[in-house]
Design an enzyme around this catalytic site. Structure first.
Site, PDB file in Angstrom:
ATOM      1  N   GLU A 108       0.828  -1.207   0.000  1.00 51.68           N
ATOM      2  CA  GLU A 108       0.000   0.000   0.000  1.00 51.68           C
ATOM      3  C   GLU A 108       0.864   1.260   0.000  1.00 51.68           C
ATOM      4  O   GLU A 108       0.603   2.214   0.734  1.00 51.68           O
ATOM      5  CB  GLU A 108      -0.959  -0.006   1.195  1.00 51.68           C
ATOM      6  CG  GLU A 108      -1.920  -1.182   1.161  1.00 51.68           C
ATOM      7  CD  GLU A 108      -3.005  -1.148   2.241  1.00 51.68           C
ATOM      8  OE1 GLU A 108      -2.725  -0.647   3.346  1.00 51.68           O
ATOM      9  OE2 GLU A 108      -4.119  -1.625   1.953  1.00 51.68           O
ATOM     10  N   ASP A 144      -8.380  -9.015   4.217  1.00 47.83           N
ATOM     11  CA  ASP A 144      -8.198  -7.884   5.117  1.00 47.83           C
ATOM     12  C   ASP A 144      -9.296  -7.751   6.163  1.00 47.83           C
ATOM     13  O   ASP A 144     -10.164  -6.893   6.019  1.00 47.83           O
ATOM     14  CB  ASP A 144      -8.134  -6.590   4.292  1.00 47.83           C
ATOM     15  CG  ASP A 144      -7.689  -5.403   5.134  1.00 47.83           C
ATOM     16  OD1 ASP A 144      -7.216  -5.633   6.260  1.00 47.83           O
ATOM     17  OD2 ASP A 144      -7.814  -4.268   4.663  1.00 47.83           O
ATOM     18  N   GLU A 161     -13.098  -1.993  11.740  1.00 50.54           N
ATOM     19  CA  GLU A 161     -13.055  -1.256  10.479  1.00 50.54           C
ATOM     20  C   GLU A 161     -14.108  -1.738   9.491  1.00 50.54           C
ATOM     21  O   GLU A 161     -14.731  -0.940   8.790  1.00 50.54           O
ATOM     22  CB  GLU A 161     -11.655  -1.417   9.876  1.00 50.54           C
ATOM     23  CG  GLU A 161     -11.511  -0.851   8.487  1.00 50.54           C
ATOM     24  CD  GLU A 161     -10.120  -1.093   7.897  1.00 50.54           C
ATOM     25  OE1 GLU A 161      -9.243  -1.626   8.603  1.00 50.54           O
ATOM     26  OE2 GLU A 161      -9.912  -0.728   6.726  1.00 50.54           O
TER      27      GLU A 161
HETATM   28  C1  BDP Z   1      -6.350  -2.104   6.098  1.00 51.44           C
HETATM   29  C2  BDP Z   1      -6.683  -0.707   6.483  1.00 51.44           C
HETATM   30  C3  BDP Z   1      -5.551   0.258   6.333  1.00 51.44           C
HETATM   31  C4  BDP Z   1      -4.291  -0.328   6.944  1.00 51.44           C
HETATM   32  C5  BDP Z   1      -4.005  -1.666   6.327  1.00 51.44           C
HETATM   33  C6  BDP Z   1      -2.852  -2.377   6.996  1.00 51.44           C
HETATM   34  O1  BDP Z   1      -7.760  -0.282   5.677  1.00 51.44           O
HETATM   35  O2  BDP Z   1      -5.922   1.459   6.956  1.00 51.44           O
HETATM   36  O3  BDP Z   1      -3.216   0.524   6.776  1.00 51.44           O
HETATM   37  O4  BDP Z   1      -5.095  -2.530   6.486  1.00 51.44           O
HETATM   38  O5  BDP Z   1      -3.127  -3.305   7.742  1.00 51.44           O
HETATM   39  O6  BDP Z   1      -7.238  -2.915   6.798  1.00 51.44           O
HETATM   40  O7  BDP Z   1      -1.705  -2.040   6.783  1.00 51.44           O
END
Ligand code: BDP
Length: 714
Positions: free
Chosen positions: A300, A374, A402
């Site tokens: 990411e 996730d 979340e």
């Molecule tokens: C996702 C979230 C994000 C996190 C990412 C992570 O949306 O905000 O940065 O995982 O775990 O669930 O790095």
């Protein structure tokens, strides 16, 4: 009859939830008569450490609250009802008892009713002071849950070594995916001002055995590693230390460039390696028991070793070398997927890491999310569990919700955690699915003999008075800690303990309230993502339904990528005809998931793309079943609301009303999820609603038009 007396002692005043499960409200007169003679005096080691002092303070506070009297300080056992605290090394009285302490692991404790010099006493003993503190909390829990304490003989040891919270807290006090106010860490006023709340945070964590905390967001800023911020982290570490909680930091991989003035962050570059070694020395000078680094790299948009053509192992091992002389660990996250990788997102972490098994330094642990995508309301377990016998894997759960309705939806995560931990990876030595190779056995190290074991939960804690954004979210913090201590414990039993301590230990409250909690996560699955669907949430903030989104730049950013619904059918084909993600599991599991009739229906659309008229085990077709599940979820929330109303006499006004208000929000939002998803899937499938099903309240266009630019946590 004892039970009804407990209800009579309900607090008259409103409560805001600050005290969590450590409320210590008075027991009934009957219980007091039973408990008081057994908790009259306290015999401490002669030179009590700060940890023993913390145990003493908690016992005094707890017993004063529960029994109306603090225990007397004793110099020796001169009367019945003395609590003996200590280790054989610190307390001659404990040493004399010759207790079977050898069976305990570090942090473990033994609580036993004994006779000393003719007097009845209770020993809370361990091999280390932190075990004594944990045992003291356990002793208090026995009283809080109204267990008999006259004939005690219990021993308990943590089954996992690193039991950590991960705070996704930013330096400006915003919290990524935080729904409980601001970050607890007042970075600006640290290190000078140490908010007393830090101590209460440590108490709460120690009470459930949590022994580490990563202070800053995995999407890290290099500033956390500057001297000014190291001093701030050191102040927190000082507060937490007596409670056995170590501090860890998320490290930004290119910090040597951002704050070190180097031209590269290449893990094989000697200046870079030096920089990290010096940085580690500097941190340990300020925080001698610093735990180590958590790293999100090449995921990411975060920097990482692959920016220099190096592997994840090269990156992790370089940091590990810097921490090794001090005994620190690197927790390297396996949550890795790349926007430009066309492979099924569910496969990418396994593809990336499986081949690196055995290539990591001894003080590296891979931190793996519970599922391959996730933190969805439901995912099958991550295929890396069981697949890396030579690399310790630690579990990453998300406590903050979340994807499960934020703070306002009541969703007890115990059943989710339990479902994952209990899942059989079928990676037993014999290759059979005999229940001996569960995810829990991977995580606690027993399957592969890992030298380091760990589990992390992404915290749901903030500055809200109730800490977690709702009273029932406290239960998710609680159950995480309890399962981290013992991943084979029962989610239901833990819920009952939590309810007893947080509200009232009365069976006619605890039973129905636990039923409600136990059903709550499945309700969320039903009204959001039934039958193995995933990631249908609104873009970015993940609030509310948006299964129609198909315009984002990368395929896997769009909900349509996950559900793949069209006029013919729905679901993601992960069999050999599709992405073949099933092949990442052990053969028996792969075969089970790959078969349309053998895959558990809860994972059906995770692994299969099926026609809308596919016949389900219930006799409905797939479309009918999908609609049925959406309805069932929304109905379940209505039932939870009724259930909660019926329990009002057991709960103080403030916490009752807040929970009731939140359930009303949840009911409205569950309905919204149901209506929007049914409206959308009907439009794609062209199917009619089954007879008798209530049509969505609005046309699809209405749901599509909803925008939430200020949704929290983003
Ligand atoms: C996702 C979230 C994000 C996190 C990412 C992570 O949306 O905000 O940065 O995982 O775990 O669930 O790095």
């Amino acid at each position: 009859m004892l039970i009804s007396i407990a209800t009579a002692a309900l607090p008259a005043v409103a409560e805001d939830g600050y005290d969590l499960w450590l409320r210590y409200k008075p027991v009934s007169a009957e219980w007091r008569r039973e408990y008081r003679p057994l908790a009259q005096a306290l015999l401490l080691p002669r030179a009590p450490s700060p940890t023993i002092r913390a145990a003493e303070r908690e016992l005094r506070r707890g017993l004063a609250g529960l029994l109306g009297a603090e225990p007397q300080q004793a110099g020796s056992v001169r009367r019945d009802g003395t609590l003996l605290l200590g280790t054989p090394a610190s307390s001659p009285t404990i040493a004399r008892l010759d207790l079977p302490l050898a069976q305990l692991r570090p942090g473990g404790y033994l609580i036993r009713s004994v006779v000393v010099d003719g007097h009845r006493a209770t020993a809370i003993a361990a091999n280390d002071d932190i075990g004594v503190l944990y045992g003291s909390y356990r002793f208090l829990r026995l009283l809080q849950t109204r267990q008999p304490i006259a004939q005690l003989d219990l021993a308990s040891s943590p089954q996992i070594q690193l039991r950590l919270l991960n705070h996704w807290d930013n330096l400006d006090r915003t919290v990524e995916r935080g729904y409980a106010g601001q970050s607890l860490w007042d970075w600006w006023r640290l290190p000078d001002f140490r908010d007393p709340r830090y101590t209460d945070y440590a108490r709460a964590n120690a009470s459930i055995g949590i022994n580490g905390t990563v202070l800053n967001n995995v999407n890290a800023k290099s500033d956390s590693l500057t001297p000014r911020y190291i001093a701030k982290a050191a102040a927190l570490a000082d507060v937490f230390r007596p409670y056995g909680i170590r501090v860890y930091l998320s490290a930004r991989f290119n910090a040597p460039m951002e704050i070190g003035g180097l031209g590269t962050a290449d893990p094989l570059d000697s200046d870079v390696r030096h920089w990290w070694r010096d940085k580690a020395d500097e941190i340990y000078a300020a925080i001698p028991d610093f735990g180590g680094f958590l790293v999100k790299a090449n995921s990411e948009g975060q920097p990482g070793p692959q920016d220099y053509g190096r592997s994840h192992a090269d990156g992790a091992n370089m940091l590990a070398a810097a921490l090794e002389p001090h005994g620190g660990v690197v927790m390297w996250r396996a949550f890795v997927y790349a926007h430009d990788n066309p492979e099924d997102r569910a496969k990418q972490a396994y593809s990336e890491f499986k081949s690196l098994d055995g290539e990591f330094a001894d003080n590296v642990v891979l931190q793996v999310k519970n599922g391959p995508i996730d933190f969805q309301p439901r995912e099958p377990f991550h295929p890396l569990f069981g697949a890396m016998p030579h690399t310790p894997l630690m579990m990453e759960f998300q406590i903050t919700k979340e994807y499960l309705g934020f703070a306002t939806h009541l969703a007890y995560l115990g059943p989710l955690f339990e479902e994952v931990l209990d899942a059989d990876t079928c990676r037993s030595a014999s290759g059979r699915c005999d229940g001996s190779a569960t995810v829990a056995s991977v995580v606690d190290g027993s399957l592969h003999g890992y030298r380091t074991t760990g589990i992390a939960g992404v915290a749901n804690i903030g500055t809200d008075r109730d800490w977690s954004g709702s009273i029932f979210n406290q239960a998710n913090w609680y159950v995480f800690g309890r399962l981290a201590w013992d991943p084979r414990d029962s989610a239901r039993a833990i819920a009952e303990d939590w309810l007893s301590m947080t509200f009232v230990p009365d069976g006619s409250f605890v039973g129905p309230a636990a039923d409600m909690m136990m059903a709550s996560r499945e309700a969320v699955v039903d009204y959001m993502t039934p039958l193995g669907l995933a990631h249908l949430m609104g873009t970015g903030h993940h609030y509310g339904p948006a299964p129609w989104v198909d315009t984002l730049a990368r395929p896997e950013w769009n909900p349509v990528y996950y559900h793949r619904a069209d006029a013919r059918g729905i679901g993601f084909d992960r069999t050999a005809e599709g992405s073949d993600a099933v092949a990442q599991y052990a053969p028996p599991i792969a075969a089970k998931f790959a078969g349309r009739s053998s895959v558990p229906e809860k994972y059906l659309l995770w692994f299969h793309h099926l026609p809308w008229n596919y016949p389900m085990s219930t006799g409905r077709d797939l479309w009918g079943e999908l609609v049925y599940r959406y309805d069932r979820g929304a109905d379940e929330v209505a039932a939870m609301r009724r259930q909660w109303s019926a329990l009002h006499r057991y709960v103080d006004r403030e916490r009752f009303a807040k929970t009731a208000d939140f359930l009303a929000i949840q009911q409205r939002e569950a309905r919204w999820w149901r209506d929007a998803c049914i409206a959308y899937f009907r439009s794609v499938s062209g199917r009619e609603l089954p007879r008798g099903v209530r049509p969505p309240e609005h046309a699809l266009a209405y749901y599509r038009a909803q925008k939430f630019p200020w949704a929290p946590g983003h």
